[in-house]
Scaffold this active site. Sequence first.
Site, PDB file in Angstrom:
ATOM      1  N   ASP A  54      -7.646  19.269 -13.873  1.00 35.91           N
ATOM      2  CA  ASP A  54      -7.929  17.919 -14.358  1.00 35.91           C
ATOM      3  C   ASP A  54      -7.543  17.898 -15.834  1.00 35.91           C
ATOM      4  O   ASP A  54      -8.203  18.513 -16.670  1.00 35.91           O
ATOM      5  CB  ASP A  54      -9.421  17.598 -14.161  1.00 35.91           C
ATOM      6  CG  ASP A  54      -9.751  16.161 -14.533  1.00 35.91           C
ATOM      7  OD1 ASP A  54      -9.052  15.599 -15.396  1.00 35.91           O
ATOM      8  OD2 ASP A  54     -10.717  15.607 -13.973  1.00 35.91           O
ATOM      9  N   TYR A 107     -16.646  16.933 -15.022  1.00 37.99           N
ATOM     10  CA  TYR A 107     -17.153  15.559 -15.143  1.00 37.99           C
ATOM     11  C   TYR A 107     -18.256  15.329 -14.095  1.00 37.99           C
ATOM     12  O   TYR A 107     -18.118  15.754 -12.941  1.00 37.99           O
ATOM     13  CB  TYR A 107     -15.973  14.592 -14.949  1.00 37.99           C
ATOM     14  CG  TYR A 107     -16.380  13.169 -14.707  1.00 37.99           C
ATOM     15  CD1 TYR A 107     -17.149  12.472 -15.646  1.00 37.99           C
ATOM     16  CD2 TYR A 107     -16.009  12.501 -13.540  1.00 37.99           C
ATOM     17  CE1 TYR A 107     -17.528  11.161 -15.414  1.00 37.99           C
ATOM     18  CE2 TYR A 107     -16.381  11.186 -13.312  1.00 37.99           C
ATOM     19  CZ  TYR A 107     -17.153  10.539 -14.258  1.00 37.99           C
ATOM     20  OH  TYR A 107     -17.537   9.241 -14.031  1.00 37.99           O
ATOM     21  N   ARG A 123       0.847  -1.202   0.000  1.00 36.13           N
ATOM     22  CA  ARG A 123       0.000   0.000   0.000  1.00 36.13           C
ATOM     23  C   ARG A 123       0.881   1.251   0.000  1.00 36.13           C
ATOM     24  O   ARG A 123       0.537   2.286  -0.559  1.00 36.13           O
ATOM     25  CB  ARG A 123      -0.951  -0.002   1.211  1.00 36.13           C
ATOM     26  CG  ARG A 123      -1.681   1.311   1.371  1.00 36.13           C
ATOM     27  CD  ARG A 123      -2.901   1.300   2.276  1.00 36.13           C
ATOM     28  NE  ARG A 123      -2.928   0.305   3.311  1.00 36.13           N
ATOM     29  CZ  ARG A 123      -2.330   0.398   4.503  1.00 36.13           C
ATOM     30  NH1 ARG A 123      -1.627   1.467   4.810  1.00 36.13           N
ATOM     31  NH2 ARG A 123      -2.444  -0.571   5.385  1.00 36.13           N
ATOM     32  N   LYS A 153      -8.246   6.952 -19.070  1.00 34.41           N
ATOM     33  CA  LYS A 153      -8.515   7.540 -20.375  1.00 34.41           C
ATOM     34  C   LYS A 153      -7.254   7.524 -21.257  1.00 34.41           C
ATOM     35  O   LYS A 153      -6.740   6.467 -21.530  1.00 34.41           O
ATOM     36  CB  LYS A 153      -9.096   8.939 -20.167  1.00 34.41           C
ATOM     37  CG  LYS A 153     -10.212   8.981 -19.090  1.00 34.41           C
ATOM     38  CD  LYS A 153     -11.443   8.265 -19.523  1.00 34.41           C
ATOM     39  CE  LYS A 153     -12.449   7.880 -18.466  1.00 34.41           C
ATOM     40  NZ  LYS A 153     -12.636   8.630 -17.269  1.00 34.41           N
TER      41      LYS A 153
HETATM   42  C1  LIG Z   1     -12.378  14.555 -16.833  1.00 34.93           C
HETATM   43  C2  LIG Z   1     -12.546  13.384 -15.910  1.00 34.93           C
HETATM   44  N1  LIG Z   1     -12.026  13.438 -14.667  1.00 34.93           N
HETATM   45  C3  LIG Z   1     -12.167  12.419 -13.800  1.00 34.93           C
HETATM   46  C4  LIG Z   1     -12.850  11.273 -14.143  1.00 34.93           C
HETATM   47  C5  LIG Z   1     -12.994  10.165 -13.135  1.00 34.93           C
HETATM   48  O1  LIG Z   1     -12.105   9.126 -13.415  1.00 34.93           O
HETATM   49  P1  LIG Z   1     -12.382   7.572 -13.107  1.00 34.93           P
HETATM   50  O2  LIG Z   1     -13.559   7.171 -13.932  1.00 34.93           O
HETATM   51  O3  LIG Z   1     -11.089   6.927 -13.509  1.00 34.93           O
HETATM   52  O4  LIG Z   1     -12.654   7.465 -11.650  1.00 34.93           O
HETATM   53  C6  LIG Z   1     -13.392  11.160 -15.419  1.00 34.93           C
HETATM   54  C7  LIG Z   1     -14.127   9.948 -15.798  1.00 34.93           C
HETATM   55  O5  LIG Z   1     -14.810   9.888 -16.801  1.00 34.93           O
HETATM   56  C8  LIG Z   1     -13.245  12.247 -16.326  1.00 34.93           C
HETATM   57  O6  LIG Z   1     -13.768  12.211 -17.566  1.00 34.93           O
END
Ligand SMILES: Cc1ncc(COP(=O)(O)O)c(C=O)c1O
Length: 386
Positions: free
Chosen positions: A177, A105, A53, A202
């Site tokens: 992000d 998101y 961990r 992604k």
């Molecule tokens: C821009 C963005 N940030 C964060 C996330 C969250 O990521 P995760 O689905 O890996 O938890 C997503 C998921 O679609 C996203 O599109």
Amino acid sequence: MKGEPRRYGFATRAIHAGQSPDPTTGAVNVPVYLTSTYVHDALGEHKGFEYSRVQNPTRFALEDNVAALEGGLSGHAFASGMAAIQCLLTLLSTGDHVVVSRNVYGGTYRFFTHMLEKYGLRFSWVDTTSLEAIDAAMEERTRLVFLESPTNPLMEITDLAGAAEVAHARGALVAVDNTFLSPALQQPIALGADVVVHSTTKYLNGHSDAVGGALVAARQQESEWFYFVQKSAGAVMSPFDAFLVLRGIKTLPVRIERHEASARRIAAFLVDQPKVERVLYPGLPEHPGHDLQQRQAKGFGGMITFDLGSYEAAKAMLDRLEVMSLAESLGGVETLISHPATMTHASVPAERRAELGIGDGMVRISVGLEDVEDLLADLDRGLAAV
Ligand SMILES: Cc1ncc(COP(=O)(O)O)c(C=O)c1O
């Protein structure tokens, strides 16, 4: 590779940073260290690894790699993008305030409003394309400005350097992000951000085969806290997932080039379709954020949103597609197409979606690496059904 990979170009770093050949065998790839614990040589003596961990060599390799790509001090890999965002928000205490891009998101919106407000954190949802709006939203207790650029799915572009200046003048941190563009196209730390967030699910992974997340810290203080949270709260990425993401990153620069080349063709095609009411792609010269994105990023990416005006029209098109897969997520080799109102942004209340302009006819494409002619033919087929 010998020496410090950070002095090399982006593609070289993508392949080598954090990944010295295995000291025992010379294996060119970092092995998947599937171990939960490590034997101590003697009481009080160990090799720097005690429990997975806290320390795992495969995860460490990915963390160093992502930090090198984003130009940060340290990387921190998590079980999902949301777990990374959760770790970031533990920097705050009850009563603190966050300025957030109004159209993040849907999962980020859900986490902030349905979970963190319960712990006394406060959020202002702001049109961060306006630096004046960011400035006006700052409060005495604003500790964080959380930005997505481009936003999901409206493709709004924020001036990251300008936002960092506004936030820092008020003593707040800036987190970006960077999931939609990846460091191949945009490096927020060079523009003044303190933390970069990724859903590695992604573009970084790129093959739709592992859920994961990462934070990159630019400063010592956040770096130490993120290590502490990884160890203490424990939502870390598994060694196998770290291996998959590392493997995906090696081709990130070439994948992104192709994603974008095809996205440009598709955006141009959509603009010419009478059934398409609006195309949101920052690569289009008429997009309001086009010039800004050209200045602050190396490209426009592979995400396109367009509007067919109604749920019925969107459904007719989506149900007719043969090559594009109707699915959430983005950034994979396969083209994924989704309906934000009922999929990625279903957790955003309908009135709020309407306010933001996330209509029921809106469709989002994550352009994959298939032959672009096949993708264009698929859209043509779908639009004929509208
Ligand atoms: C821009 C963005 N940030 C964060 C996330 C969250 O990521 P995760 O689905 O890996 O938890 C997503 C998921 O679609 C996203 O599109």
